[in-house]
Structures are given as C-alpha cells and as structure tokens.
Design a protein around this motif. Structure first.
Motif, PDB file in Angstrom:
ATOM      1  N   ALA A 194      12.909  52.440 -18.129  1.00 18.93           N
ATOM      2  CA  ALA A 194      12.167  52.506 -16.868  1.00 18.93           C
ATOM      3  C   ALA A 194      12.854  51.639 -15.818  1.00 18.93           C
ATOM      4  CB  ALA A 194      10.730  52.055 -17.081  1.00 18.93           C
ATOM      5  N   ARG A 195      13.303  50.448 -16.229  1.00 21.38           N
ATOM      6  CA  ARG A 195      14.001  49.562 -15.282  1.00 21.38           C
ATOM      7  C   ARG A 195      15.298  50.221 -14.809  1.00 21.38           C
ATOM      8  NH1 ARG A 195      12.452  45.607 -19.609  1.00 21.38           N
ATOM      9  NH2 ARG A 195      10.610  44.497 -18.812  1.00 21.38           N
ATOM     10  N   ASP A 196      16.029  50.849 -15.746  1.00 19.78           N
ATOM     11  CA  ASP A 196      17.272  51.538 -15.365  1.00 19.78           C
ATOM     12  C   ASP A 196      16.987  52.674 -14.387  1.00 19.78           C
ATOM     13  OD1 ASP A 196      18.648  49.856 -17.034  1.00 19.78           O
ATOM     14  OD2 ASP A 196      18.842  51.310 -18.679  1.00 19.78           O
ATOM     15  N   LEU A 197      15.877  53.379 -14.625  1.00 20.63           N
ATOM     16  CA  LEU A 197      15.531  54.498 -13.754  1.00 20.63           C
ATOM     17  C   LEU A 197      15.165  53.993 -12.348  1.00 20.63           C
ATOM     18  CD1 LEU A 197      15.075  57.571 -13.648  1.00 20.63           C
ATOM     19  CD2 LEU A 197      12.697  57.164 -14.328  1.00 20.63           C
ATOM     20  N   ILE A 198      14.463  52.875 -12.304  1.00 20.75           N
ATOM     21  CA  ILE A 198      14.097  52.288 -11.004  1.00 20.75           C
ATOM     22  C   ILE A 198      15.356  51.890 -10.234  1.00 20.75           C
ATOM     23  CG2 ILE A 198      12.991  50.308  -9.893  1.00 20.75           C
ATOM     24  CD1 ILE A 198      10.936  50.376 -12.249  1.00 20.75           C
ATOM     25  N   GLU A 199      16.270  51.256 -10.920  1.00 19.13           N
ATOM     26  CA  GLU A 199      17.503  50.813 -10.274  1.00 19.13           C
ATOM     27  C   GLU A 199      18.345  51.992  -9.800  1.00 19.13           C
ATOM     28  OE1 GLU A 199      19.369  48.264 -13.102  1.00 19.13           O
ATOM     29  OE2 GLU A 199      18.080  46.532 -12.609  1.00 19.13           O
ATOM     30  N   ALA A 200      18.198  53.146 -10.494  1.00 18.02           N
ATOM     31  CA  ALA A 200      18.936  54.347 -10.094  1.00 18.02           C
ATOM     32  C   ALA A 200      18.236  55.089  -8.955  1.00 18.02           C
ATOM     33  CB  ALA A 200      19.097  55.276 -11.297  1.00 18.02           C
ATOM     34  N   GLY A 201      17.105  54.528  -8.495  1.00 16.81           N
ATOM     35  CA  GLY A 201      16.373  55.165  -7.401  1.00 16.81           C
ATOM     36  C   GLY A 201      15.523  56.328  -7.854  1.00 16.81           C
ATOM     37  N   GLY A 202      15.227  56.379  -9.139  1.00 15.41           N
ATOM     38  CA  GLY A 202      14.506  57.530  -9.673  1.00 15.41           C
ATOM     39  C   GLY A 202      13.044  57.294  -9.939  1.00 15.41           C
ATOM     40  N   ALA A 203      12.493  56.141  -9.575  1.00 12.27           N
ATOM     41  CA  ALA A 203      11.073  55.890  -9.860  1.00 12.27           C
ATOM     42  C   ALA A 203      10.529  54.881  -8.849  1.00 12.27           C
ATOM     43  CB  ALA A 203      10.899  55.370 -11.282  1.00 12.27           C
ATOM     44  N   GLU A 217       3.151  66.532   0.352  1.00  9.74           N
ATOM     45  CA  GLU A 217       3.397  65.380   1.218  1.00  9.74           C
ATOM     46  C   GLU A 217       3.775  64.177   0.359  1.00  9.74           C
ATOM     47  OE1 GLU A 217       0.265  64.511   3.951  1.00  9.74           O
ATOM     48  OE2 GLU A 217      -0.199  66.645   4.282  1.00  9.74           O
ATOM     49  N   ALA A 218       4.703  63.382   0.828  1.00  5.55           N
ATOM     50  CA  ALA A 218       5.176  62.227   0.079  1.00  5.55           C
ATOM     51  C   ALA A 218       4.134  61.122   0.048  1.00  5.55           C
ATOM     52  CB  ALA A 218       6.470  61.712   0.690  1.00  5.55           C
ATOM     53  N   CYS A 219       4.084  60.430  -1.066  1.00  7.76           N
ATOM     54  CA  CYS A 219       3.234  59.253  -1.207  1.00  7.76           C
ATOM     55  C   CYS A 219       3.777  58.149  -0.286  1.00  7.76           C
ATOM     56  CB  CYS A 219       3.245  58.809  -2.663  1.00  7.76           C
ATOM     57  SG  CYS A 219       2.588  57.165  -2.966  1.00  7.76           S
ATOM     58  N   PRO A 220       2.917  57.362   0.342  1.00  9.22           N
ATOM     59  CA  PRO A 220       3.407  56.287   1.227  1.00  9.22           C
ATOM     60  C   PRO A 220       4.209  55.222   0.491  1.00  9.22           C
ATOM     61  CG  PRO A 220       1.014  56.126   0.895  1.00  9.22           C
ATOM     62  CD  PRO A 220       1.443  57.456   0.353  1.00  9.22           C
ATOM     63  N   HIS A 221       4.112  55.165  -0.845  1.00 11.24           N
ATOM     64  CA  HIS A 221       4.858  54.171  -1.604  1.00 11.24           C
ATOM     65  C   HIS A 221       6.226  54.692  -2.063  1.00 11.24           C
ATOM     66  CE1 HIS A 221       0.446  53.561  -2.479  1.00 11.24           C
ATOM     67  NE2 HIS A 221       0.766  52.382  -1.946  1.00 11.24           N
ATOM     68  N   ARG A 222       6.525  55.923  -1.745  1.00 15.00           N
ATOM     69  CA  ARG A 222       7.711  56.590  -2.314  1.00 15.00           C
ATOM     70  C   ARG A 222       9.020  55.931  -1.879  1.00 15.00           C
ATOM     71  NH1 ARG A 222      10.830  61.674  -2.262  1.00 15.00           N
ATOM     72  NH2 ARG A 222      10.420  62.774  -4.234  1.00 15.00           N
ATOM     73  N   ASP A 223       9.044  55.355  -0.704  1.00 17.44           N
ATOM     74  CA  ASP A 223      10.297  54.805  -0.179  1.00 17.44           C
ATOM     75  C   ASP A 223      10.440  53.307  -0.411  1.00 17.44           C
ATOM     76  OD1 ASP A 223      11.145  57.287   0.757  1.00 17.44           O
ATOM     77  OD2 ASP A 223      10.036  57.061   2.644  1.00 17.44           O
ATOM     78  N   LYS A 224       9.660  52.774  -1.350  1.00 19.61           N
ATOM     79  CA  LYS A 224       9.834  51.345  -1.678  1.00 19.61           C
ATOM     80  C   LYS A 224      11.260  51.090  -2.139  1.00 19.61           C
ATOM     81  CE  LYS A 224       5.157  50.349  -3.386  1.00 19.61           C
ATOM     82  NZ  LYS A 224       4.360  50.069  -4.600  1.00 19.61           N
ATOM     83  N   ASP A 225      11.774  49.912  -1.842  1.00 18.78           N
ATOM     84  CA  ASP A 225      13.103  49.576  -2.356  1.00 18.78           C
ATOM     85  C   ASP A 225      12.996  49.249  -3.841  1.00 18.78           C
ATOM     86  OD1 ASP A 225      12.736  46.546  -2.715  1.00 18.78           O
ATOM     87  OD2 ASP A 225      12.214  46.827  -0.591  1.00 18.78           O
ATOM     88  N   ALA A 226      14.108  49.336  -4.532  1.00 23.78           N
ATOM     89  CA  ALA A 226      14.140  49.134  -5.984  1.00 23.78           C
ATOM     90  C   ALA A 226      13.656  47.745  -6.373  1.00 23.78           C
ATOM     91  CB  ALA A 226      15.555  49.372  -6.514  1.00 23.78           C
ATOM     92  N   GLU A 227      13.971  46.749  -5.547  1.00 21.68           N
ATOM     93  CA  GLU A 227      13.575  45.377  -5.880  1.00 21.68           C
ATOM     94  C   GLU A 227      12.057  45.235  -5.912  1.00 21.68           C
ATOM     95  OE1 GLU A 227      14.250  40.781  -4.227  1.00 21.68           O
ATOM     96  OE2 GLU A 227      15.280  42.474  -3.278  1.00 21.68           O
ATOM     97  N   THR A 228      11.379  45.814  -4.909  1.00 23.31           N
ATOM     98  CA  THR A 228       9.910  45.752  -4.873  1.00 23.31           C
ATOM     99  C   THR A 228       9.310  46.510  -6.048  1.00 23.31           C
ATOM    100  OG1 THR A 228       9.925  45.596  -2.456  1.00 23.31           O
ATOM    101  CG2 THR A 228       7.863  46.289  -3.512  1.00 23.31           C
TER     102      THR A 228
END
Length: 571
Positions: free
Chosen positions: A192-201, A219-230
């Motif tokens: 899951a962490r690897d997927l987040i870092e790859a921009g996939g979650a 419609e996109a979720c308002p949280h969809r564009d969070k950066d990987a760090e957050t």
C-alpha cells in the motif's frame, strides 16, 4: 391379460430391468422400468393396472442375479443396447479443458481462497476438485490461502481453518502451501505504501453515501489530488488505529470516468473496530479489502491461473489497476457459472447452515440433512465420488446443475464390490415359521462366493416389512431361506425351488429373525428410521460401508448397548 401378452411383457420388462440395473450398477427399480416399457410398447397401455405386478416379479428375478450375470444376460437379450450403454459410459468421462497458455509458465500454480467462516458445503467442493485435478494433470502446485481479512462482516470461525483443510483431505488432495492472509497484513501495508508513492492511491474521509454520489456522477473525490506525503501520513494513522470504523479509507486511483462505476476509485483499505478472532491478528484495525489483498497475494505466490465465479469479473478488472501500477503480469483467469445442487431443502450457504445448527434444527455440520462435505463423509460417500462429479461439470460460464444422483452413482461404483450384504427390516410384522430349515444362508456378497454366507435364524420366527407381507395363502421367497406360504400368522415352508421365483409367481423379499436380531437406528436425510438387522450384522465394523439389501448402502457409525447407529448413503 392372456398368456401370450404376459410373456411379451415379461420379455420386454426383463430387458429394461437389465438395462436399468447395468446402467446404474445397482438393483433395478420397477418405476424406472415402467416408463420406457410402456413408451416402447403402446399396446401394453390398456393393461396398465396389471403390468406393474408382472414387472415386479421380473425385477425381483433380475435383482437376484450377480452384476456379471446381469451384464451377460443383457448381452444375450439386447447386445446393441448394451453396446450403446457402454459407449455412453465412455463418452461421459469428462475431461477438463486445457488451461490457457499453460506452456508459457515454468509451473502451473493455482489457488483456492476460502473464507474460513465454517466447514464447506457441497458446492464448495468444485474449486478444490478442479484445482486438484489440474495440479495432477500439469504436475503443478495447489495453494490454499485463507482470505480472512474481514473480522466483522465475514468473521472467521477459528475452528473452520482445520475443518476446511480436513475437507480438502477428504476430497483426496494435499495443498503444497497453506497461507493465512491475516498473517500477512504487514506485507499488504508495505505494498500500500509503495502504491501511494507511485501515485496510485489516496486516503479519503468521505462518507460512503457522499462518495457514491460522486462516483455515480463520474466526479472526482475532493481528496483525490492529495500529495503522496499527506496520504502516507494519513495511511500510517490508519495503521496505528487512530481512526474509527468508516472514518477513513485508502482508495486505489483508477479512472473516475470509467464506464463501469464499480471500478471507479475502489477501496483498498478500511478501518474495522471489531478485533480479529485470531490472537495473532487481533491488534490490527486497518484491514485490506479482498481485491487488494488477493491481488497482491496472487502475484507474490506466483499464481498462474485463477478460477473464479462469473459474478466476480469486476475483481480482475479492479486488480488490473494495481498490477499496472506495479508492472506485474496478471494471471490467466477462468470464469465459471454457479453450481446448483438438487435434493437438499437447506440452502447452500454456510451462514444459513450455521444458523440452523445454532437453533437446533440440525445436529451439527455432519447431520445427514445438512448439505455439507462433513455430512457426506459421515454417510460413507467417498471424496473421489464428489470430485469426479464436480470435474464432470467442466468450467462453463453458464450456471450448472449437479444432481446428487451423479455423486451417488460414482460412490456406488467405488463401494459396491467391497460392501458386504445384510438384511434390515423396518416397521416389520412377525410370523412364526413351520416346516423349513432353522436358518437361512444368504451370501455375504453375490459376486464373491469366497466370502461365504451369513446365518440368519428362522426357527424363532421372522419379521418382514409390512409392504412385503403376502396375502393369505400367497407365497413369498425369503431370500437365502426359501419359499413360504402365509397361513394366518405363520409362514409355512413349501419346499418350492428357485423356479418359482424365475416364473414370476413369487416375490423375493428380505427378512430378519424375530428374536435374535440387532436393533438399528438408520439416520437419513429424511429423518431417523428404526429397524432390526440380522445377527451377523454385528460383524460389520464401525466406519465400514455395507449394503442393506433392497434398501441401500450405509456407513456403520456407532455400536451401542441398545442399538447400532448407521448413516444412510444412497440406494
């Protein structure tokens, strides 16, 4: 009915009785003979009231023959029909289709992924039967992975892990690997962490209703564009259990405008407040959804081919997004329809069966009325018989019907030769016996003279089933004893030879001693049946499968001081 017509009926009935007996490798049945007989001979129909009596005598004579004698007699009477029957038997030997692209893999690896919420019902046997057979065909590997990452909705039953492995063993297979998904949660976290870092979650705190509206509107979720760090920070808070159930999820980023809304930004992890029943996993609160967990495990364990229900086609499509992020190659997938099993009143559902057990409607998972593998095992059904029937269904995408008679026919072929014969009388009527021998001596097995005879005492009177009691002055043949005529409450031995049976004038019936007998309780899917068996039945050991003549095969379950308990298998 004149003599000429009677002779024609007897000839036709003998052929159809033999066909019925040889086809199903069992005793012929009057009802099964009646249909084809009347259909083939419409001029018999005006005599429909008399015909069953004639057929009954013929069927009794046919059933008195050994298996080899039945086949030999059929070869004399109807060689072409016998040849067709044998050809049909060969054509019915089902072969599973070749696995797609199997030659491209070093080893074929397949998995069964049970939810351990209870022992398996009959329908569950299809997966291990097919996978185990493919393993043998390809010299591959059979993995069992318990998908137990839902401690709340599909809460695991701690006893079910071993129960399911026991069911697989009963079917005749041994897994090469056994995994518990609840042991692998840290692995899922890492991916899951690897997927987040790859921009996939991304982490999402929308309510289920709010996200559903967005998803269905593309419609996109308002949280969809969070950066990987957050997202990583919030995911670690999920792992640490800092959120309540429903407060935060981790979503796989897919195509928010995908034509199938079910594939849009699906949930990979959610919070569960209910602790897992396994002590080793009870501290986890962030649990992977099945599509994420299963997809990761299939890759890590080298699964090459997946068999799953046609209703799970979206699972492969969801998992493909994860595979694309990681650059993995998705396994070959075979989708099949559901299997529906006849005969049972109980729904093929683990939760339904469990409810009936909890409510006392069923005695347990091995109750003869339960549609479970444990029930079939206790009844004396071999696992091989179930596997052959399941493999015979193939891998069609259409829903398929499995008749329990197919399993019974397979089992009959496996147990008939080794099953000794005994008499059991249900709801019997007692008669004194005069003029005959002190005992009857029927064979232990009609095809194995070397096994010898049984001794069934008659001097103290006999008991016969109510429906077999002859009318006053009528005769019956007590199998293994001889011909008797009813005179009031007494059977008088007549001294007739077997020609009386062959002529169709005398029915052959089973019987038991009136005094020196064995009380028996036979447990069946329709309820318990009480009866008495002949004394030599005590020679049958617990767990042995025997045949009660004219009734069917049973497995000896328990020997008690007051009675012997047997479980009915099939006719």
């Amino acid at each position: 009915m004149n003599d000429e017509l009677r002779e024609r009926v007897e000839r036709a009935a003998e052929k159809h009785a033999l066909l019925n007996a040889v086809k199903y490798e069992s005793d012929a049945d009057v009802g099964a003979v009646m249909g084809p007989l009347m259909g083939e001979n419409p001029d018999f129909r005006p005599h429909g009231d008399e015909i069953p009596g004639v057929i009954g005598g013929v069927v009794a004579r046919v059933n008195d023959l050994s298996t080899e004698e039945k086949r030999d007699r059929l070869a004399e009477l109807a060689p072409e029909e016998l040849a067709e029957l044998e050809a049909d038997d060969e054509s019915e030997e089902a072969v599973l289709p070749d696995l797609p692209n199997a030659e491209e893999y070093d080893e074929v690896r397949m998995r069964a992924a049970p939810n351990p919420n209870g022992p398996w019902h009959v329908g569950h046997a299809r997966m291990p039967a097919v996978i185990g057979t493919y393993k043998e065909l390809y010299d591959g590997s059979f993995i069992v992975r318990f998908d137990d990452t839902d401690p709340e909705t599909k809460r695991p039953d701690l006893s079910a892990y071993d129960a399911i492995l026991d069911d697989i063993d009963y079917l005749g297979f041994e897994p090469d690997d056994v995994l518990l998904a609840s042991d692998r949660v840290e692995t899922y976290y890492e991916y899951a962490r690897d997927l987040i870092e790859a921009g996939g979650a991304y982490t999402c705190s929308c309510s289920g209703e709010a996200f559903s509206e967005l998803k269905n509107s593309a419609e996109a979720c308002p949280h969809r564009d969070k950066d990987a760090e957050t997202t990583l920070s919030e995911f670690e808070a999920m792992v640490d259990g800092e959120y309540d159930s429903g407060e935060m999820v981790l979503r796989v980023k897919t195509d928010i405008e995908h034509k199938n809304p079910a594939l849009r930004d699906w949930v990979a992890f959610r919070m569960v407040d209910t602790p897992h029943p396994r002590e080793e996993a009870e501290e986890y609160r962030a649990w992977p959804m099945l599509d994420f967990q299963s997809g990761v495990d299939d890759h890590l364990t080298g699964v090459t081919h997946i068999v799953r229900g046609i209703d799970l086609q979206d699972s492969a499509k969801r998992q493909q997004f994860v595979y694309d992020y990681f650059g993995w190659e998705y396994p070959e997938v075979i989708h099949w329809g559901h299997v529906q099993v006849d005969e049972y009143d109980v729904k093929l559902s683990t939760s339904t069966i469990k409810e009936l057990i909890d409510e006392g409607e069923l005695d347990g998972w091995d109750d003869p009325r339960a549609p479970t593998l444990k029930s079939l095992r206790r009844r004396g059904i071999r696992g091989e018989a179930i596997v052959d029937a399941m493999v015979g269904l193939g891998t069609s995408t259409s829903n398929v019907d499995l008749s329990m008679s197919a399993i019974y026919a397979n089992n009959r072929e496996l147990v008939d030769d080794e099953s000794d014969r005994y008499f059991l009388v249900r709801e019997g009527e007692v008669f004194a016996v005069e003029g005959g021998p002190e005992a009857g001596h029927p064979a232990l097995h009609p095809d194995h003279e070397e096994r010898g005879d049984r001794t069934v005492p008659a001097a103290g009177g006999v008991v016969v089933e109510s429906e077999d009691v002859p009318a006053e002055d009528e005769r019956v043949w007590l199998k293994g004893y001889g011909c008797v005529r009813r005179e009031g409450e007494t059977f008088v031995h007549t001294g007739d030879d077997i020609a009386a049976v062959r002529s169709g004038e005398v029915d052959v019936i089973h019987w038991a001693p009136a005094t020196d007998n064995v009380p028996v309780r036979m447990r069946t899917p329709d309820g318990d049946v009480a009866g008495v068996a002949e004394p030599d039945f005590t020679d049958a050991e617990v767990d042995e499968v025997i045949q009660f003549e004219r009734l069917g095969f049973v497995r000896v379950d328990e020997r008690g001081e007051d009675e012997t308990v047997v479980y009915w298998a099939h006719k």
